[in-house]
Design a protein around this motif. Structure first.
Motif, short mmCIF file in Angstrom:
data_model
loop_
_atom_site.label_atom_id
_atom_site.label_comp_id
_atom_site.label_asym_id
_atom_site.label_seq_id
_atom_site.Cartn_x
_atom_site.Cartn_y
_atom_site.Cartn_z
N GLY A 1 -3.01 1.11 -23.54
CA GLY A 1 -4.34 1.71 -23.48
C GLY A 1 -4.47 2.68 -22.31
N THR A 2 -5.69 3.15 -22.13
CA THR A 2 -6.02 4.05 -21.03
C THR A 2 -6.96 3.32 -20.08
OG1 THR A 2 -5.87 5.95 -22.51
CG2 THR A 2 -6.97 6.28 -20.39
N ALA A 3 -6.55 3.20 -18.85
CA ALA A 3 -7.35 2.52 -17.83
C ALA A 3 -6.99 3.14 -16.48
CB ALA A 3 -7.07 1.01 -17.83
N PRO A 4 -7.82 2.93 -15.47
CA PRO A 4 -7.50 3.49 -14.16
C PRO A 4 -6.24 2.86 -13.56
CG PRO A 4 -9.82 2.89 -14.30
CD PRO A 4 -9.15 2.29 -15.49
N HIS A 5 -5.34 3.70 -13.08
CA HIS A 5 -4.21 3.19 -12.31
C HIS A 5 -4.71 2.77 -10.93
CE1 HIS A 5 -2.11 5.54 -15.40
NE2 HIS A 5 -1.07 4.77 -15.17
N GLY A 6 -4.05 1.80 -10.34
CA GLY A 6 -4.48 1.34 -9.03
C GLY A 6 -3.34 0.71 -8.25
N ARG A 7 -3.57 0.57 -6.96
CA ARG A 7 -2.60 -0.09 -6.07
C ARG A 7 -3.34 -0.52 -4.81
NH1 ARG A 7 1.53 4.41 -3.87
NH2 ARG A 7 2.34 2.55 -2.83
N PHE A 8 -2.74 -1.40 -4.05
CA PHE A 8 -3.33 -1.84 -2.79
C PHE A 8 -2.79 -1.01 -1.64
CE2 PHE A 8 -3.58 -5.97 -5.19
CZ PHE A 8 -4.95 -5.93 -5.36
N ILE A 9 -3.67 -0.68 -0.70
CA ILE A 9 -3.29 0.09 0.49
C ILE A 9 -4.08 -0.44 1.68
CG2 ILE A 9 -2.76 2.18 -0.83
CD1 ILE A 9 -5.47 3.31 0.14
N HIS A 10 -3.67 -0.04 2.88
CA HIS A 10 -4.45 -0.29 4.10
C HIS A 10 -5.35 0.92 4.35
CE1 HIS A 10 -2.21 -3.85 5.06
NE2 HIS A 10 -1.07 -3.21 5.16
N VAL A 11 -6.55 0.68 4.88
CA VAL A 11 -7.50 1.76 5.16
C VAL A 11 -7.95 1.70 6.61
CG1 VAL A 11 -9.82 2.66 4.68
CG2 VAL A 11 -8.32 2.01 2.79
N TYR A 12 -7.97 2.86 7.25
CA TYR A 12 -8.47 3.02 8.62
C TYR A 12 -9.62 4.01 8.60
CZ TYR A 12 -4.12 0.73 10.01
OH TYR A 12 -3.10 -0.17 10.15
N LEU A 13 -10.68 3.70 9.33
CA LEU A 13 -11.81 4.62 9.48
C LEU A 13 -11.93 4.97 10.96
CD1 LEU A 13 -14.21 6.15 8.28
CD2 LEU A 13 -15.59 4.07 8.57
N ASN A 14 -11.69 6.24 11.28
CA ASN A 14 -11.68 6.70 12.67
C ASN A 14 -10.79 5.82 13.55
OD1 ASN A 14 -13.36 8.74 11.89
ND2 ASN A 14 -15.17 8.00 12.96
#
Length: 282
Positions: free
Chosen positions: A153-166
């Motif tokens: 089917g068609t669905a959003p691809h995704g993965r886990f990542i780390h996020v930094y804000l400033n």
């Protein structure tokens, strides 16, 4: 990063977890967001959503291979679960910031059966605030998205990542393609204006809204489905194999009765389905 004041010492100084911290922080790519807007950065517990600020977006690969830096827009997003300190973010790539799209193989190696596109005009960073521990923690949405892709089917691809804000570590996030007409246009061709993206909610009362486009083609299709020969009438308007896969997946979990569907009359793309609210699936 490990010594930042915002990090929990119960973890960073734990005899069990402290030795794992360096490897954990370099096990995933990192997305570094820099935002000058003091109101955006300073109102960490506010419920202000969909207010866009300018940001620098930088992708850092832990193996040292080339990432990217691009200017774009950022906003918070979310429905009922927006009062958590850890916010969900949406990234926008527009000409007024620089590049109109981001071109980078974000999901290469995370295909799950369907090749992902490598050009994006927006992306979601899901914080996990919807995914409480009694509803599958971080895993429900990833599992459902990946399963729909593996089923063809068609669905959003995704993965886990780390996020930094400033420069401050905000934790692990679910980086996900943003579901909308533009996403389907990138996979099936044409422009986003040729697609109707429908939100369906049947939890309490039947509620259908056009996220993009109009409800016209959807309502025509509904009317045909109520006629005496719905199977024949729906051919070419509804991707029946996709619909059956969607129903099998939805009915085996514990998601709410919500779905998303996209189709195009002019492009002759039949309506395809996937879950709108998979938070409770597990």
């Amino acid at each position: 990063v490990i010594k930042q004041e915002t990090m929990r010492t119960q973890i960073t100084e734990s005899a069990e977890y402290a030795p794992q911290m360096h490897d954990a922080l370099t096990a995933l790519p990192s997305l570094s967001l820099a935002v000058e807007d003091a109101e955006f950065v300073g109102s960490g517990t506010s419920n202000t959503n969909d207010v866009e600020s300018q940001t620098s977006v930088e992708w850092l690969n832990p193996d040292g291979t080339k990432g990217f830096q691009v200017d774009g827009g950022i906003s918070r997003f979310g429905g009922y679960f927006t009062n958590f300190a850890k916010k969900s973010f949406r990234l926008y790539f527009r000409k007024r910031y620089g590049a109109a799209t981001l071109k980078y193989p974000l999901f290469r190696g995370h295909e799950f059966g369907s090749p992902p596109v490598e050009e994006f005009d927006s992306l979601n960073l899901r914080s996990g605030s919807h995914d409480m521990n009694q509803r599958g923690a971080y895993m429900s949405n990833r599992f459902v998205d990946d399963s729909m892709l593996e089923m063809g089917g068609t669905a959003p691809h995704g993965r886990f990542i780390h996020v930094y804000l400033n420069g401050i570590y905000w934790g692990q996030y679910h980086l996900r393609e943003r579901w909308n007409a533009a996403m389907f246009a990138s996979y099936f061709g044409g422009s986003e204006s040729e697609y109707d993206a429908i939100n369906g909610n049947d939890n309490f009362t039947s509620d259908f809204k056009a996220f993009d486009g109009t409800l016209d083609y959807w309502r025509e299709t509904e009317d045909l489905a109520r006629d005496g020969q719905p199977w024949t009438a729906l051919q070419g308007r509804v991707d029946m194999a996709d619909y059956l896969d969607f129903m099998m997946l939805w009915s085996t979990g514990d998601s709410e009765s919500e779905f998303q569907s996209v189709g195009s009359r002019s492009r002759q793309v039949p309506f395809k389905f996937y879950m709108k609210d998979a938070d409770g699936w597990l």
